[in-house]
Every structure is written in C-alpha cells, then in structure tokens.
Design a protein around this motif. Structure first.
Motif, mmCIF file in Angstrom:
data_model
loop_
_atom_site.group_PDB
_atom_site.id
_atom_site.type_symbol
_atom_site.label_atom_id
_atom_site.label_comp_id
_atom_site.label_asym_id
_atom_site.label_seq_id
_atom_site.Cartn_x
_atom_site.Cartn_y
_atom_site.Cartn_z
ATOM 1 N N TRP A 153 -1.447 -5.673 -3.639
ATOM 2 C CA TRP A 153 -2.054 -5.322 -2.355
ATOM 3 C C TRP A 153 -3.425 -5.978 -2.200
ATOM 4 O O TRP A 153 -3.748 -6.530 -1.149
ATOM 5 C CB TRP A 153 -2.179 -3.795 -2.232
ATOM 6 N N ASP A 194 1.344 4.148 -3.186
ATOM 7 C CA ASP A 194 1.043 5.567 -3.034
ATOM 8 C C ASP A 194 2.054 6.455 -3.756
ATOM 9 O O ASP A 194 1.750 7.591 -4.093
ATOM 10 C CB ASP A 194 0.999 5.954 -1.551
ATOM 11 N N HIS A 195 3.261 5.940 -3.974
ATOM 12 C CA HIS A 195 4.328 6.743 -4.575
ATOM 13 C C HIS A 195 4.510 6.486 -6.068
ATOM 14 O O HIS A 195 5.449 7.002 -6.660
ATOM 15 C CB HIS A 195 5.644 6.487 -3.838
ATOM 16 N N ARG A 228 1.596 1.658 -10.561
ATOM 17 C CA ARG A 228 0.695 1.826 -9.421
ATOM 18 C C ARG A 228 -0.403 0.762 -9.440
ATOM 19 O O ARG A 228 -0.708 0.147 -8.416
ATOM 20 C CB ARG A 228 0.087 3.234 -9.454
ATOM 21 N N LYS A 231 2.746 5.852 -10.179
ATOM 22 C CA LYS A 231 1.702 6.336 -11.082
ATOM 23 C C LYS A 231 1.522 5.320 -12.217
ATOM 24 O O LYS A 231 2.407 4.535 -12.502
ATOM 25 C CB LYS A 231 2.088 7.691 -11.669
ATOM 26 N N ASP A 286 0.828 -1.202 0.000
ATOM 27 C CA ASP A 286 0.000 0.000 0.000
ATOM 28 C C ASP A 286 0.869 1.262 0.000
ATOM 29 O O ASP A 286 0.626 2.200 -0.749
ATOM 30 C CB ASP A 286 -0.939 -0.013 1.205
ATOM 31 N N GLN A 287 1.896 1.270 0.831
ATOM 32 C CA GLN A 287 2.787 2.428 0.910
ATOM 33 C C GLN A 287 3.557 2.628 -0.399
ATOM 34 O O GLN A 287 3.735 3.758 -0.849
ATOM 35 C CB GLN A 287 3.778 2.279 2.074
ATOM 36 N N CYS A 288 4.011 1.542 -1.011
ATOM 37 C CA CYS A 288 4.733 1.642 -2.287
ATOM 38 C C CYS A 288 3.818 2.163 -3.386
ATOM 39 O O CYS A 288 4.227 2.987 -4.215
ATOM 40 C CB CYS A 288 5.297 0.287 -2.695
ATOM 41 N N PHE A 332 -1.018 -2.117 -6.564
ATOM 42 C CA PHE A 332 -2.308 -2.213 -5.883
ATOM 43 C C PHE A 332 -3.010 -3.538 -6.184
ATOM 44 O O PHE A 332 -3.813 -4.008 -5.376
ATOM 45 C CB PHE A 332 -3.189 -1.010 -6.184
#
Length: 119
Positions: free
Chosen positions: A96, A82-83, A89, A85, A78-80, A93
C-alpha cells in the motif's frame, strides 16, 4: 526382505509461475501462428504483453488513467490489510505504501502537465 510395493516415483515440483523457457516456447508458437495466418510477425515488445494500449491514447489520458488504477490498487491493499494480522498485515501495508508513493509521483506529473485528475 522384498518390497511388495515399488518405491514411489520422484516427486515432480510444480511451478506456480511459467518458466522463461515456457514463455519462449509460447512466444515462438504465437509468432509462427501470426506469420502463417497474417503473413507478418509481431514486433518484439508485443510478444509477451497481456494488454496493449491504443495508439490514440494521449500521454495526459494515460497519466490520468494510471492515477485511477493506482488509486484503486491502493484502496484494495488498504482494505485487505485491515483484515490481516502480523507479518501478512505488514506486507500488505508495505505494498500500500509503495502504491501511495507511485500515485503521488503520477499526481505530480499530472500537475506539471496542468491537467486536473478526475478523482
């Protein structure tokens, strides 16, 4: 016209992951070392394992630990995500999402055992 510099050698492809042949060779090497040093051969499932779990760990403890591992992996993904695109991304996700599904299944199995998770 003569070339002064010879043709370059054919490019070798470098594999980032070891091939199955390398695993077989490494496995054979470890079996030989184990046999000659200890006189016994490892059981087949343990040949390629990086981690082994003690026989003393109960099913309930293993499930609780697995739930914690999945929680940590989920938070990391989740943290990865967020950074990032775009496609990267979406891929993170997706991982995740799969971790969350696996964690939900483990949590349900723990509920069926009647054990309370630590986290």
């Amino acid at each position: 016209m003569k070339k002064i510099v010879p043709d370059p050698p054919a490019e070798k492809t470098t594999e980032t992951e070891p091939s199955s042949e390398q695993f077989k060779d490494r496995s054979a090497l470890y079996r030989a070392i184990d046999f000659y040093l200890t006189g016994k051969q490892p059981s087949p499932p343990d040949e390629l394992r990086f981690y082994n779990v003690s026989e003393d760990v109960s099913f309930e403890d293993a499930q609780l630990y697995l739930a914690d591992l999945l929680r940590c992996a989920s938070v990391s993904a989740d943290q990865c995500g967020d950074h990032l695109k775009g496609a990267d991304r979406a891929m993170v996700f997706s991982v995740w999402h799969l971790l969350e599904i696996a964690k939900a299944m483990v949590d349900r199995s723990i509920d069926c055992l009647g054990v309370k998770p630590s986290g």
